[in-house]
Motif scaffolding. Structure first.
Motif, PDB file in Angstrom:
ATOM      1  N   MET A 121      74.880  41.341 -10.262  1.00 19.18           N
ATOM      2  CA  MET A 121      74.051  41.235  -9.038  1.00 19.18           C
ATOM      3  C   MET A 121      73.330  42.539  -9.490  1.00 19.18           C
ATOM      4  SD  MET A 121      75.934  41.298  -5.314  1.00 19.18           S
ATOM      5  CE  MET A 121      74.816  40.293  -4.308  1.00 19.18           C
ATOM      6  N   PRO A 122      72.060  42.247  -9.494  1.00 25.35           N
ATOM      7  CA  PRO A 122      71.495  43.842  -9.413  1.00 25.35           C
ATOM      8  C   PRO A 122      70.943  44.654  -9.013  1.00 25.35           C
ATOM      9  CG  PRO A 122      70.027  41.668 -11.012  1.00 25.35           C
ATOM     10  CD  PRO A 122      71.392  41.165  -9.973  1.00 25.35           C
ATOM     11  N   HIS A 123      71.136  44.184  -7.338  1.00 24.83           N
ATOM     12  CA  HIS A 123      70.887  45.629  -6.529  1.00 24.83           C
ATOM     13  C   HIS A 123      69.516  45.751  -6.992  1.00 24.83           C
ATOM     14  CE1 HIS A 123      75.048  45.069  -4.434  1.00 24.83           C
ATOM     15  NE2 HIS A 123      75.033  44.598  -5.599  1.00 24.83           N
ATOM     16  N   GLY A 124      68.281  44.977  -7.336  1.00 15.77           N
ATOM     17  CA  GLY A 124      66.836  45.234  -7.097  1.00 15.77           C
ATOM     18  C   GLY A 124      66.511  46.055  -8.242  1.00 15.77           C
ATOM     19  N   MET A 125      67.631  46.257  -9.463  1.00 11.82           N
ATOM     20  CA  MET A 125      67.446  46.908 -10.121  1.00 11.82           C
ATOM     21  C   MET A 125      66.495  46.655 -11.520  1.00 11.82           C
ATOM     22  SD  MET A 125      71.324  48.938 -11.159  1.00 11.82           S
ATOM     23  CE  MET A 125      72.123  49.781  -9.373  1.00 11.82           C
ATOM     24  N   LEU A 126      66.259  44.878 -11.441  1.00 16.55           N
ATOM     25  CA  LEU A 126      65.367  44.215 -12.178  1.00 16.55           C
ATOM     26  C   LEU A 126      63.795  44.390 -11.295  1.00 16.55           C
ATOM     27  CD1 LEU A 126      67.628  41.465 -13.181  1.00 16.55           C
ATOM     28  CD2 LEU A 126      66.693  43.409 -14.403  1.00 16.55           C
ATOM     29  N   ASP A 127      63.349  45.296  -9.926  1.00 21.66           N
ATOM     30  CA  ASP A 127      62.341  44.646 -10.067  1.00 21.66           C
ATOM     31  C   ASP A 127      61.709  45.605 -10.786  1.00 21.66           C
ATOM     32  OD1 ASP A 127      60.096  45.717  -8.103  1.00 21.66           O
ATOM     33  OD2 ASP A 127      61.817  45.616  -6.451  1.00 21.66           O
ATOM     34  N   PRO A 128      60.341  45.266 -10.680  1.00 17.66           N
ATOM     35  CA  PRO A 128      59.376  45.598 -11.806  1.00 17.66           C
ATOM     36  C   PRO A 128      58.394  46.704 -11.227  1.00 17.66           C
ATOM     37  CG  PRO A 128      58.329  43.296 -10.543  1.00 17.66           C
ATOM     38  CD  PRO A 128      59.367  43.641 -10.033  1.00 17.66           C
ATOM     39  N   TYR A 129      59.124  46.988  -9.856  1.00 18.22           N
ATOM     40  CA  TYR A 129      58.303  48.829  -9.795  1.00 18.22           C
ATOM     41  C   TYR A 129      58.790  49.869 -10.621  1.00 18.22           C
ATOM     42  CZ  TYR A 129      59.146  53.532  -6.600  1.00 18.22           C
ATOM     43  OH  TYR A 129      59.328  54.942  -6.503  1.00 18.22           O
ATOM     44  N   PHE A 130      60.078  49.294 -10.914  1.00 20.38           N
ATOM     45  CA  PHE A 130      60.967  50.732 -11.859  1.00 20.38           C
ATOM     46  C   PHE A 130      59.890  50.800 -13.003  1.00 20.38           C
ATOM     47  CE2 PHE A 130      64.353  49.791  -8.989  1.00 20.38           C
ATOM     48  CZ  PHE A 130      64.022  50.510  -8.356  1.00 20.38           C
ATOM     49  N   GLN A 131      59.360  50.020 -13.517  1.00 15.20           N
ATOM     50  CA  GLN A 131      58.490  49.916 -14.927  1.00 15.20           C
ATOM     51  C   GLN A 131      57.162  49.724 -14.444  1.00 15.20           C
ATOM     52  OE1 GLN A 131      61.320  49.171 -16.960  1.00 15.20           O
ATOM     53  NE2 GLN A 131      59.794  48.480 -18.337  1.00 15.20           N
ATOM     54  N   VAL A 132      56.418  50.674 -13.380  1.00 17.48           N
ATOM     55  CA  VAL A 132      54.877  50.607 -13.403  1.00 17.48           C
ATOM     56  C   VAL A 132      54.892  52.135 -12.831  1.00 17.48           C
ATOM     57  CG1 VAL A 132      54.664  48.414 -13.607  1.00 17.48           C
ATOM     58  CG2 VAL A 132      54.724  49.475 -10.839  1.00 17.48           C
ATOM     59  N   ALA A 133      56.442  52.743 -11.700  1.00 14.20           N
ATOM     60  CA  ALA A 133      56.062  53.548 -10.703  1.00 14.20           C
ATOM     61  C   ALA A 133      55.840  54.754 -11.912  1.00 14.20           C
ATOM     62  CB  ALA A 133      57.653  53.540 -10.456  1.00 14.20           C
ATOM     63  N   PRO A 134      54.726  55.679 -10.832  1.00 16.48           N
ATOM     64  CA  PRO A 134      54.548  57.212 -11.354  1.00 16.48           C
ATOM     65  C   PRO A 134      55.717  57.794 -11.988  1.00 16.48           C
ATOM     66  CG  PRO A 134      53.696  55.981  -9.731  1.00 16.48           C
ATOM     67  CD  PRO A 134      54.447  55.182  -9.163  1.00 16.48           C
TER      68      PRO A 134
ATOM     69  N   LEU B 198      64.887  38.214  -5.741  1.00 14.87           N
ATOM     70  CA  LEU B 198      64.809  36.979  -7.348  1.00 14.87           C
ATOM     71  C   LEU B 198      63.731  36.897  -7.966  1.00 14.87           C
ATOM     72  CD1 LEU B 198      67.453  33.586  -6.627  1.00 14.87           C
ATOM     73  CD2 LEU B 198      64.415  33.303  -7.820  1.00 14.87           C
ATOM     74  N   THR B 199      62.624  36.044  -6.806  1.00 14.97           N
ATOM     75  CA  THR B 199      61.259  36.379  -7.302  1.00 14.97           C
ATOM     76  C   THR B 199      61.512  37.328  -7.943  1.00 14.97           C
ATOM     77  OG1 THR B 199      60.977  34.658  -5.571  1.00 14.97           O
ATOM     78  CG2 THR B 199      59.182  35.716  -6.601  1.00 14.97           C
ATOM     79  N   LEU B 200      60.787  38.305  -7.531  1.00 15.76           N
ATOM     80  CA  LEU B 200      60.833  39.421  -8.229  1.00 15.76           C
ATOM     81  C   LEU B 200      60.524  40.261  -9.821  1.00 15.76           C
ATOM     82  CD1 LEU B 200      59.578  42.330  -5.054  1.00 15.76           C
ATOM     83  CD2 LEU B 200      58.317  40.908  -6.906  1.00 15.76           C
ATOM     84  N   ALA B 201      62.213  39.788  -9.589  1.00 13.04           N
ATOM     85  CA  ALA B 201      62.974  40.394 -11.012  1.00 13.04           C
ATOM     86  C   ALA B 201      63.005  38.894 -12.212  1.00 13.04           C
ATOM     87  CB  ALA B 201      64.524  39.208 -11.197  1.00 13.04           C
ATOM     88  N   ARG B 202      61.590  38.091 -11.717  1.00 14.16           N
ATOM     89  CA  ARG B 202      61.288  37.135 -13.037  1.00 14.16           C
ATOM     90  C   ARG B 202      60.044  37.981 -13.127  1.00 14.16           C
ATOM     91  NH1 ARG B 202      60.988  31.794  -8.983  1.00 14.16           N
ATOM     92  NH2 ARG B 202      63.272  30.989  -9.686  1.00 14.16           N
ATOM     93  N   SER B 203      59.695  39.266 -12.747  1.00 14.12           N
ATOM     94  CA  SER B 203      57.843  39.449 -13.919  1.00 14.12           C
ATOM     95  C   SER B 203      59.047  40.596 -14.155  1.00 14.12           C
ATOM     96  CB  SER B 203      57.249  39.444 -12.428  1.00 14.12           C
ATOM     97  OG  SER B 203      58.135  40.373 -11.156  1.00 14.12           O
TER      98      SER B 203
END
Length: 392
Positions: free
Chosen positions: A112-125, A160-165
Motif C-alpha cells: 500500500m504505497p500511501h502516495g509514495m509512487l506519486d510522480p511528484y517525488f521524481q520532479v519536485a524542486p 492509482l492513476t498517478l502511480a502508473r506514470s
C-alpha cells in the motif's frame, strides 16, 4: 507507528478496530524505537522491532521475526515503499512461497504505497538526487516488489492513476482501489473549546481558518502564509489563521515562524499551536470556519477528511488526491497549488454568503458519511480481499 510521522499510521489505527468488528484479526510490525516515544494504547498487537537505522530503516530483528511468524497470516500488507521493511518482507515471503510448492497455504502479499509512487517525488524542486536514487532503487529492488507481489492497494482512484506514470517497468498483478477512511469524530462539547481557549487565549471568541498538518514544504505552508498576508491586507475583518502540526522546530518551521514574526499584521493574526491531539484537535476542527491545505502533494489527507467529518468546508489544492471527490460534492473549493490559485479560492470563500458557507458545511458532513467513513473503507477493502488474519 509514531503519530507525528503522518497519516499512514493513523490510517492503520482507524482500520484495524473496524476490521476486528468484521472478525478479521490483525497485528502490526514496525521498526520504531520504543525508547524514543510513548505508543498510544492500541487495541491490537504491535511488535516494535526498531530502532530502524539509516534512511532505509534497517533493523536486524525484522527478518528473523518475519521468518518465524509470517506463515501465521493469510495476508500481509506492507505500508509504504522504498524502505527495508518492504524489502525484508518480500524476501521472506518469496522464500516461503518457493519452499511450499503448493503443499501449504499461499500467503498473499500486498503493498500500500500511501502516495509514495506519486510522480511528484521524481520532479519536485530540490529532489534531483533523491529522484536518481529512487530510479536506481526501482531498477534493482522496488520493481520486483511491486510487480511480483499479489497487488497494490490504493487509497483512492487518483493515487492509482498517478502511480502508473512514475517508473518503468510498472506491471503490478492487480491495482486495487481499496479506499481509506476515519471513524466518526467525537461529538462536540463545550469543554473542548474551553480547553482550546485556555491553552491559546488569543483564540477566545475568535473565528479562524485552520491548517492542521506537518509543517513541511510539501504541505504548502509558505504558500499558505504568503496568501494569508495578502488577505489580511485586503479584508480588515478576516478571521485569524491557526497553523497546527509538528515541525515548528525544523529549519523550515523556524523560517515559517520568522515570516510571521517579522510582519506586524501577521503577528497579531496567526497562531502556531504545534501538534494537537485528542480534544484539542477536535476543538480546533469544530471551531474553524474552514480547513485550508494548499499542499503540493497529498495522497489522501486524513486531516481533510477529519474536517469534513466535523462539517467544515475545505479549501484544498488539486494536488490532493481526493480533490475530485471534494469538488463533485461541493463541500469545498479546489484550486491550483499556486499563489494565484490559492488566493482566488480563499477570497472566493471569504466573500461567499453565510448561507452558501453553511450549505458547503452540510455537504462536507454528508461527503464524509457517504465516502470516507472507516466503515465504508473497510467494506471497500474487504470487497478487494478475502481476509481472515492480517499482519500490517
Amino acid at each position: 507507528m509514531q503519530p507525528a510521522v503522518g497519516g499512514p499510521c493513523q490510517g492503520i489505527r482507524n482500520l484495524i478496530p473496524e476490521l476486528a468488528v468484521q472478525g478479521i484479526y490483525s497485528e502490526v510490525v514496525c521498526v520504531d524505537d520504543a525508547n524514543q516515544f510513548s505508543f498510544p494504547e492500541d487495541p491490537f498487537t504491535v511488535h516494535v522491532l526498531g530502532p530502524g537505522v539509516t534512511p532505509w530503516q534497517y533493523t536486524g530483528l525484522l527478518q528473523g521475526w518475519l521468518e518465524y511468524n509470517l506463515d501465521r497470516f493469510d495476508i500481509v500488507i506492507v505500508h509504504g515503499n522504498w524502505l527495508y521493511p518492504g524489502f525484508a518482507t518480500y524476501k521472506v515471503w518469496k522464500k516461503l512461497s518457493e519452499s511450499s510448492n503448493g503443499a501449504s497455504k499461499q500467503i498473499r502479499l500486498y503493498y500500500m504505497p500511501h502516495g509514495m509512487l506519486d510522480p511528484y517525488f521524481q520532479v519536485a524542486p530540490g529532489r534531483s538526487w533523491k529522484a536518481v536514487r529512487n530510479w536506481l532503487y526501482w531498477k534493482f529492488i522496488e520493481s520486483k516488489l511491486v510487480n511480483q507481489a499479489d497487488g497494490l492497494l490504493f487509497t483512492c482512484h487518483e493515487e492509482l492513476t498517478l502511480a502508473r506514470s512514475s517508473f518503468k517497468p510498472y506491471m503490478p498483478k492487480r491495482e486495487l482501489n481499496a479506499g481509506f477512511g476515519i471513524p466518526e469524530p467525537p461529538a462536540y462539547h463545550a469543554s473542548m473549546r474551553q480547553e482550546l481557549d485556555s491553552k491559546f487565549p488569543e483564540l477566545r471568541g475568535q473565528q479562524y481558518f485552520l491548517f492542521l498538518s506537518r509543517i513541511t514544504e510539501k504541505k504548502g505552508v509558505e504558500l499558505l502564509l504568503q496568501v494569508y498576508l495578502r488577505l489580511v491586507e485586503r479584508y480588515p475583518k478576516l478571521p485569524r489563521l491557526v497553523v497546527a502540526g509538528p515541525g515548528l522546530d525544523t529549519p523550515y518551521g523556524e523560517n515559517a515562524r520568522h515570516f510571521v514574526s517579522s510582519r506586524l499584521s501577521l503577528r497579531s493574526s496567526v497562531t502556531f499551536t504545534g501538534m494537537l491531539s485528542g480534544d484539542l484537535k477536535w476543538a480546533a476542527f469544530y471551531g474553524c470556519q474552514a480547513f485550508v491545505l494548499p499542499s503540493h502533494q497529498e495522497n489522501f489527507g486524513i486531516a481533510i477528511v477529519e474536517a469534513l467529518a466535523c462539517g467544515k468546508p475545505v479549501l484544498i489544492s488539486n494536488k490532493v488526491n481526493i480533490w475530485r471527490e471534494v469538488a463533485d460534492a461541493a463541500c469545498g473549493i479546489v484550486s491550483a497549488d499556486t499563489y494565484q490559485g490559492t488566493l482566488g479560492a480563499w477570497s472566493e470563500f471569504v466573500e461567499m454568503p453565510a448561507a452558501a458557507k453553511n450549505t458547503m458545511g452540510v455537504n462536507a458532513e454528508k461527503t464524509f458519511r457517504h465516502q470516507f467513513s472507516v466503515k465504508n473503507a473497510v467494506r471497500q477493502l474487504m470487497s478487494c480481499l478475502s481476509m481472515e488474519k492480517v499482519v500490517q
